[in-house]
Design an enzyme around this catalytic site. Structure first.
Site, PDB file in Angstrom:
ATOM      1  N   HIS A  72      21.882 -12.752  -0.596  1.00  0.00           N
ATOM      2  CA  HIS A  72      22.351 -11.832  -1.538  1.00  0.00           C
ATOM      3  C   HIS A  72      23.880 -11.964  -1.477  1.00  0.00           C
ATOM      4  O   HIS A  72      24.249 -11.964   0.033  1.00  0.00           O
ATOM      5  CB  HIS A  72      21.736 -10.693  -1.427  1.00  0.00           C
ATOM      6  CG  HIS A  72      22.452  -9.566  -2.580  1.00  0.00           C
ATOM      7  ND1 HIS A  72      23.648  -9.080  -2.771  1.00  0.00           N
ATOM      8  CD2 HIS A  72      21.802  -9.321  -3.842  1.00  0.00           C
ATOM      9  CE1 HIS A  72      23.735  -8.357  -3.703  1.00  0.00           C
ATOM     10  NE2 HIS A  72      22.790  -8.508  -4.542  1.00  0.00           N
ATOM     11  N   GLU A  97      23.413 -15.051  -9.786  1.00  0.00           N
ATOM     12  CA  GLU A  97      24.202 -13.600 -10.012  1.00  0.00           C
ATOM     13  C   GLU A  97      25.447 -14.009  -9.607  1.00  0.00           C
ATOM     14  O   GLU A  97      26.212 -13.967  -8.407  1.00  0.00           O
ATOM     15  CB  GLU A  97      23.706 -12.847  -8.642  1.00  0.00           C
ATOM     16  CG  GLU A  97      22.157 -12.562  -8.591  1.00  0.00           C
ATOM     17  CD  GLU A  97      21.882 -11.128  -8.068  1.00  0.00           C
ATOM     18  OE1 GLU A  97      21.555 -10.251  -8.720  1.00  0.00           O
ATOM     19  OE2 GLU A  97      22.332 -11.006  -6.921  1.00  0.00           O
ATOM     20  N   GLY A 125      19.706  -4.680  -9.858  1.00  0.00           N
ATOM     21  CA  GLY A 125      20.097  -3.811  -8.794  1.00  0.00           C
ATOM     22  C   GLY A 125      20.136  -2.303  -9.172  1.00  0.00           C
ATOM     23  O   GLY A 125      19.256  -1.689  -9.193  1.00  0.00           O
TER      24      GLY A 125
HETATM   25  P1  PGA Z   1      23.217  -4.938 -10.431  1.00  0.00           P
HETATM   26  O1  PGA Z   1      22.762  -5.656  -8.713  1.00  0.00           O
HETATM   27  O2  PGA Z   1      22.012  -4.854 -11.222  1.00  0.00           O
HETATM   28  O3  PGA Z   1      23.505  -3.366  -9.836  1.00  0.00           O
HETATM   29  O4  PGA Z   1      24.496  -5.497 -10.802  1.00  0.00           O
HETATM   30  C1  PGA Z   1      22.167  -6.856  -8.966  1.00  0.00           C
HETATM   31  C2  PGA Z   1      22.025  -7.267  -7.452  1.00  0.00           C
HETATM   32  O5  PGA Z   1      22.933  -7.063  -6.523  1.00  0.00           O
HETATM   33  O6  PGA Z   1      21.048  -7.856  -7.180  1.00  0.00           O
END
Ligand code: PGA
Length: 243
Positions: A86, A158, A225
């Site tokens: 991540h 991401e 997230g």
């Molecule tokens: P978010 O996080 O949906 O809060 O943007 C996604 C993640 O970090 O996996």
């Protein structure tokens, strides 16, 4: 059906975990993956029907690793998935490709699917170098895995600049941008390693943009997230993706 994965990060206290499980109880949970803080994994295991995932795993399967969680321990918790690489860990814990390779191998040995995260920062995007950057992140890891290990992966795209923004239109990619990078990832893995993989999108997925995102046929699911700790948000996303 899309693959819905909630990354609850370190957001929740125990009372909030209890509330989340209570308020999201439905048939849909059986097909959704939740990656809770490892402290609460056993509680989820005993009290919910979610598929469980880890947020991280130790690179080595050794007892002499204070503060780590091994793949064997995750397996005992019935984890089916674990997030690897991540962007928050790449940045804060300085995780590099070599470490990610070790983590993926340990998970593979324990029959746990790694969700390997890739994604560019704001600067890379502005230089129009997203594909080069993401391609390198992938190759640096995949070149050091066997074909069987590669075939066991799920990739999560991401873009770092889109994470935790709350999802205002200006801070999430357009559907075209997501489709373009996801197709690039799939083609690269197909062409170079002769494997076809699922690719998730992550970065400010929420109840307001989920229907628009669902229009992207190339995307196989989501890594979520902030919205994965809010019962109403998560219920809505599960309804739109899992039935
Ligand atoms: P978010 O996080 O949906 O809060 O943007 C996604 C993640 O970090 O996996």
């Amino acid at each position: 059906m899309k693959l819905v994965v909630g990354n609850q990060k370190a957001y929740l206290q125990k009372s909030e975990v209890i509330n989340f499980i209570e308020k999201t109880k439905s048939e849909l949970c059986k097909n959704a993956v939740i990656c809770p803080s490892s402290l609460y994994m056993e509680y989820f295991k005993e009290n919910s029907s979610y598929i469980l995932g880890g947020q991280n795993v130790a690179m080595l399967d050794t007892g002499t690793a204070t503060g780590e969680i091994t793949a064997k321990q995750l397996k005992e918790m019935n984890a089916k998935y674990t997030i690897v690489g991540h962007s928050e860990r790449r940045a804060n814990q300085k995780e590099d490709s070599e470490m990610l390779v070790g983590k993926i191998k340990r998970l593979y040995e324990n029959e746990i699917t790694s969700i390997l995260c890739v994604g560019e920062g704001r600067e890379v995007k502005e230089q129009d170098s997203t594909k080069d950057f993401v391609g390198k992140q992938l190759i640096d890891v995949l070149d050091n895995l066997t074909k069987e290990e590669i075939a066991s992966l799920v990739i999560a795209y991401e873009p770092v600049w889109a994470i935790s923004t709350g999802g205002a239109p200006s801070v999430t990619p357009t559907n075209e941008e997501i489709a373009d990078v996801v197709s690039y990832i799939k083609d690269l893995v197909n062409d170079k390693y002769e494997v076809s993989l699922k690719v998730l999108y992550g970065g400010s997925v929420n109840s307001k943009n989920i229907e628009t995102l669902n229009e992207i046929t190339q995307v196989d699911g989501y890594l979520i997230g902030g919205a994965s700790v809010k019962p109403d948000e998560f219920n809505y996303i599960m309804e739109k993706c899992l039935q």
